[in-house]
Structure formats: structure tokens, C-alpha cells
Motif scaffolding. Sequence first.
Motif, mmCIF file in Angstrom:
data_model
loop_
_atom_site.group_PDB
_atom_site.id
_atom_site.type_symbol
_atom_site.label_atom_id
_atom_site.label_comp_id
_atom_site.label_asym_id
_atom_site.label_seq_id
_atom_site.Cartn_x
_atom_site.Cartn_y
_atom_site.Cartn_z
ATOM 1 N N ALA A 66 0.830 -1.207 0.000
ATOM 2 C CA ALA A 66 0.000 0.000 0.000
ATOM 3 C C ALA A 66 0.866 1.260 0.000
ATOM 4 N N ARG A 67 0.510 2.224 -0.843
ATOM 5 C CA ARG A 67 1.175 3.526 -0.823
ATOM 6 C C ARG A 67 0.516 4.361 0.273
ATOM 7 N N ASP A 68 0.934 4.124 1.513
ATOM 8 C CA ASP A 68 0.240 4.731 2.646
ATOM 9 C C ASP A 68 1.076 5.809 3.345
ATOM 10 N N VAL A 71 -1.143 8.313 4.852
ATOM 11 C CA VAL A 71 -1.836 7.754 6.011
ATOM 12 C C VAL A 71 -0.939 7.833 7.249
ATOM 13 N N THR A 78 -2.294 1.918 10.899
ATOM 14 C CA THR A 78 -2.060 1.115 9.694
ATOM 15 C C THR A 78 -1.998 -0.353 10.072
ATOM 16 N N GLY A 83 -1.345 -0.033 4.822
ATOM 17 C CA GLY A 83 -2.714 0.353 4.551
ATOM 18 C C GLY A 83 -3.415 0.901 5.769
ATOM 19 N N ALA A 99 -10.956 5.429 3.502
ATOM 20 C CA ALA A 99 -9.924 4.870 2.621
ATOM 21 C C ALA A 99 -10.515 3.712 1.838
ATOM 22 N N GLU A 102 -6.475 -0.315 -2.599
ATOM 23 C CA GLU A 102 -5.267 -0.955 -2.089
ATOM 24 C C GLU A 102 -4.691 -0.251 -0.867
ATOM 25 N N VAL A 103 -5.140 0.973 -0.566
ATOM 26 C CA VAL A 103 -4.618 1.684 0.600
ATOM 27 C C VAL A 103 -5.469 1.422 1.842
ATOM 28 N N CYS A 105 -6.974 -1.171 4.663
ATOM 29 C CA CYS A 105 -6.753 -2.465 5.319
ATOM 30 C C CYS A 105 -8.015 -2.805 6.104
ATOM 31 N N VAL A 110 -5.239 -6.355 2.815
ATOM 32 C CA VAL A 110 -5.248 -5.359 1.748
ATOM 33 C C VAL A 110 -5.490 -6.108 0.444
#
Length: 682
Positions: A66-68, A71, A78, A83, A99, A102-103, A105, A110
Amino acid sequence: MGAQIDLGGGEALKRRINDLGIAVRCNSQTTQMRPRRGSQDVARLDFADGGTLPVDVVVVATGITARDDLVRSAGLATGARGGAIVDEGCRTQDPDVWAIGEVACIDGKVVGLVAPGYAMAEVVVDRLLGGDATVPAPDTATKLKLQGVDVASFGDAFGRTEGAVEIVWADPIGGTYKKLVMSDDARTLLGGVFVGDIAPYASLRPMLGRELPGDPGAFLLPEGTGAPALELPDEATVCSCNNVTAGTIRSAVTEHGCTDVESVKSHTTAGTVCGSCLPLVKKLTNTELVRAGVEVSNALCEHFDLSRAQLFDAVRVAELHTFSAIIERFGRVPEDAAGPGRGCDICRPTVASILASQGNGHVLEGEQATLQDTNDALLANIQKDGTYSVVPRIPGGEITPAGLIAIGEVAQDFGLYTKITGGARIDMFGARAEQLPEIWGRLVAHGFESGHAYGKSLRTVKSCVGSTWCRYGVQDSMSMAVLLELRYRGLRSPHKLKIGVSGCARECAEARGKDVGVIATEKGWNLYVGGNGGFTPRHADLLAEDLSDDDLLRAVDRFLMYYIRCADRLQRTAAWVADLEGGIDELRRVVLEDSLGIGADLDAAMARHVDAYEDEWKAVLDDPEKLRRFSSFVNAPAMPDPDLAWADRRGQIRPATPEDHASGTTLLRSPTAARTDLETIR
């Protein structure tokens, strides 16, 4: 692949990949990557079982992350694998932040698939509007292509449901593996795995959680062996990407007047993301049309009951050479037609293409000239301002300094806008119709010929520099690109054609995005077909591997000629391959194995095309009768009206000069009326 297919499917996939010359090691844990002595470059892998493997390159595939960053920087919680942690309504620990995709959870997981992301988006919208929707269990069905091998799975592919039973069809020789997971009474479908042959996937996946009619094992038998017909319930999901049900597709036909697949796609959005559901969408659409009493016709138009493919064969067998003879023999003329055998905007260009594909002489010869559409009628593409483009052929992108100078001088003398395209061409824009013969006269004199940018024909053969210059090239892609372009130049077809030739697997020519893609290997050429970069971009399918030059030409010859004979009007190769019964496997049998016994006929047809080729523009320049088509008016003077005026952007006006006329600049009516015209233009 452990998350998608079971052990049996994995073994089948392993055999298929081994057959491609790729060795597969399973259950091997890498403990260390050892560098080459005195270098940081990897040289060897060490395995937990004590084995080793010398390597030059290591590619590590680890799935998605995840590109978190946002976040985490916001201080939101997370998951263990990344995520933003969300509840069943996709809300994070901050009540003002949601959210999805893919970001997000959810339940510690994810999910990196498009359909669950869309489902989450719908939940958030519902919550924002005051609803209480919750995220459904994710649809993890997948359909993949690995090294040209089809793989698909859905539902409980591993049979983890209590009491589940498995029905398996395995063909080690054919390289296929198919499994259905059923409830303990063998009636309710719980999941499935398919390797090599995924034909049942499209119709079975929407039946997940529902009873199958008859013996479920019958659905795993080879096509044509009498599997029961499936009647999908209205609530069954057909397009998981956009969550479109069978009932929505049926109502598009019965309640909203959709009469073909394209209108159903537009109305429902089914099949507009990955496209894997399109065969089922087409089947449902046609079935509902038949039920509604609407005849599902493949007729070309009101003048011909035959499809384009049927008409192609009819014209070929009957050896007809004019539209009049063709419509008299195989068509009909409506009673309210303006004249005998006039046809329409659908059948006339189609017949023109069929005749051109069968070597019927110049496209502007005799009656054929009256069949062409706007672009073919003037052998140039009309632009939005009414001018035309001039595109000389530059095979392989190779051009001499003298050729560059010639193109530059023509563009300068006629005031044409120039652009180097992605297909190794130099396009010139802004030519008036009456200027085309003079422009082409100069280009032909310098050795150029028509690039066929205007026809439903071969456009370009894109190439990298290959082994000629590139240090990574393993074959001479430049020479092969030139060979292919000169071989197929002028070849008319149901739609435009593009070819790409890459000198190595780095794919600098983007060959897999072309109708025909050729990629060099150490042993020869890999051939891909059915790709395109149109409204629905699609990667081409692997047809054959490690072909010699001669075998490659024979395979491309047969593919193109088979497509030209069988495709529908304006059907790209990508759509044609997708619609072909049996798909790429059937195409492989026809082209490579000559299963229909027409290989020699296809070879001969291409040989006739190659032998009969002539540059269309040179033929026009040599024929005064054809040149007359390029006069703006019958009584047009040799020099344009000198009373026209020229105006610049600042409003300065003066009488037009001969140089203004030659430049192609837009001119105004006269000095006295110019200011009025200028205000109108503004």
C-alpha cells in the motif's frame, strides 16, 4: 501463484512453462544472494536445501504494498502489512477520513484488485449520503495470462469449505487442468481453477454460490461435448469490475432499446474495464434479442444479407470485379433507392476494401473510384480545417540526408506543418487538395511513396535499432521491419494495421501493443498478434516462438490474410481474435498447423499482393484522368484568385501574394471585406 491456484493447477502451469524453455523450481527457499568476487553484481543464489544456482539477474516479485505515506504522516493507524485500518464502512480511526482500494486495510487484509476497490467506493458514497452500507466479501476471482498460458480461478479455489468436494479434469499431454469445488451434495458451485483452457470460466464464475444444472463434471469437458446450458439468474454478477448483473444487461435490451454489444456496454459499463466478461455479455445480449423476437443478423447492411466475411468469399469465388456486378449477384436494391445499385456508406467502402484486398487494380480506377470514402478518394487524410496530410513511407524509419532535405524543402515551399510521429514517419499537414499532386510529384521524384496513412491498410512498422546499433539487440530488427513494411505495404484490410519489431525483450518498439508484434530472441523471433492501442488498449497474444525469418513471414502472411478474409467490417485484429471461436489456440492451429487446409491458398493470396503492388500516388501522377480528381473546380485557374487577402494576428491586412498561396495560409475574401472576415474568425 500460490494464492490463485491449487497444487494440481500449479503442476499443470509448471509443465506449460517448462515447455516454453523456462525452468521452474518450487518449494525452494532462497537463503542468500552471493555477489561476484570483487563486485556487487549478484552471481549465485543459495537455497535452504543446500542447492545453488548461478545467475546474472534476479527479479524479486513480492506482490503489492500500500502507498500509505499520507496515512502514516497523518498519524492514522495502519495494518501489519500496510494500509489504513478501516471499519466495515471504510472509515478510518478519524471519522472524517475514509480509505478505499489498495490503501485500505480491512479485517487485516489489503486487496489489490479492481472490483473490491469499486465496491468500497460505493460503500463510501452510501455512507456520505447517510446510508449504512458495508463492504461485501471481496471478489478475488482472477483471470491471468502467464507467458502466454491462460490461468483463472474464483471462489473457494482450494476447497476449504467444510464438506466441499472437488471435480477435476486433467490433461497432462494437452497441458490443461480444470477443477470445480462443489458443496457436499455436488450441487452448489463454490469455486474453480483453470489452467491452459479457461473457456468455462466466463459462464461459471457468475454462478458462484448457486446450483448448477445437471452433472457439474460436464462443464469441465472439452468444448463441443455437450455441457448443459447455463441460465444465469438476474442477480448473478457478470462484470465484477463494475458490478453489473445479468439482469442489468437483459434490461438494457428489453427496457432501454440496446440492440448490440456496443450499446449494452455504453448503457451498463459492462466489459469496459478488463474486458474478460465480453463473451458472456455478447451471449446474454444476443439471447435476449432472440427472445424479444429481434433477429440477430450479421448482415453487412440493408443491401447485403451476407456478413463481410461471407461477402469476401463470395466475391473471391465468383471472381467479380465491380460493385455493380457484386450487388446484382449477391445484394438487393431497396425500392426507394435513388438509382440502381447505388449501395450505401457501409457497403460501398466495404466492397472497395474487399476488391482492393483481392488485387483489383488501383483504388481510383474506373468504378472503384466512386466507392472510396473521403480519405481514400484523395489518397490523403482530411484534417479538421479541411486541408490534407501528406505522409511519405519511410520503411523502418531509415532515411537518407537527401531524403530529409527533400521533405524539408517540400514542407517549407508549401508552408506545411511537420511532425515526427511515433511510427517512424514525418507527417506534413495543411496541404490543399489541389496541391497534393504537385507535392507528391516532388516526393516521388526523390524516391518516396505513399505511406498509406489514409486507408484501412498497413500504416507503419515501428522498430528499434536492434543488433545494428543497440548493445542489447539480439536480432536485426531494423532489417526485419523494413522487410515487413515493404512486403505488406498497400495491403487493404477491414481496419488499419500496425506492426512493431523489437530487437530484444526490452521491447523498445512496443511490439505487443500492435496488431502484429515481433520480438527478437536468441533463437529467432517471437510472434504476437491481436494487440492495439485504440479505445480499449490490449496486449497482443503470443502466437509462436523462436521462428526463423522464413517461418515468421509465412506465419504473418497467413495471419493477415486469414484476418482479412474473416473479420467483420471495421473490426480490429484485437476484437477479431477475441471473438474467434477457440481464440488464440484455434488461430494457432489454422496459421501454424494448417488445420483447415487453406495454408497454401493464404500463401498464394499474399504472394499475389506482393507481386501486384504499385505506389498509388505514382500511378495517379502518371494518369491525367486520375489527376483531374484533385482540381477544386472544373474551371479552376492554374493560379488561385489574386484578389484574396492576407491578415496577421494583429489585424494587419494586405493583398495576398503568390507566396501566401503557396504556403497554404488561410486567406480572406478581399482587402475590402477582410476586416469583417477577421472579426468573424476571431
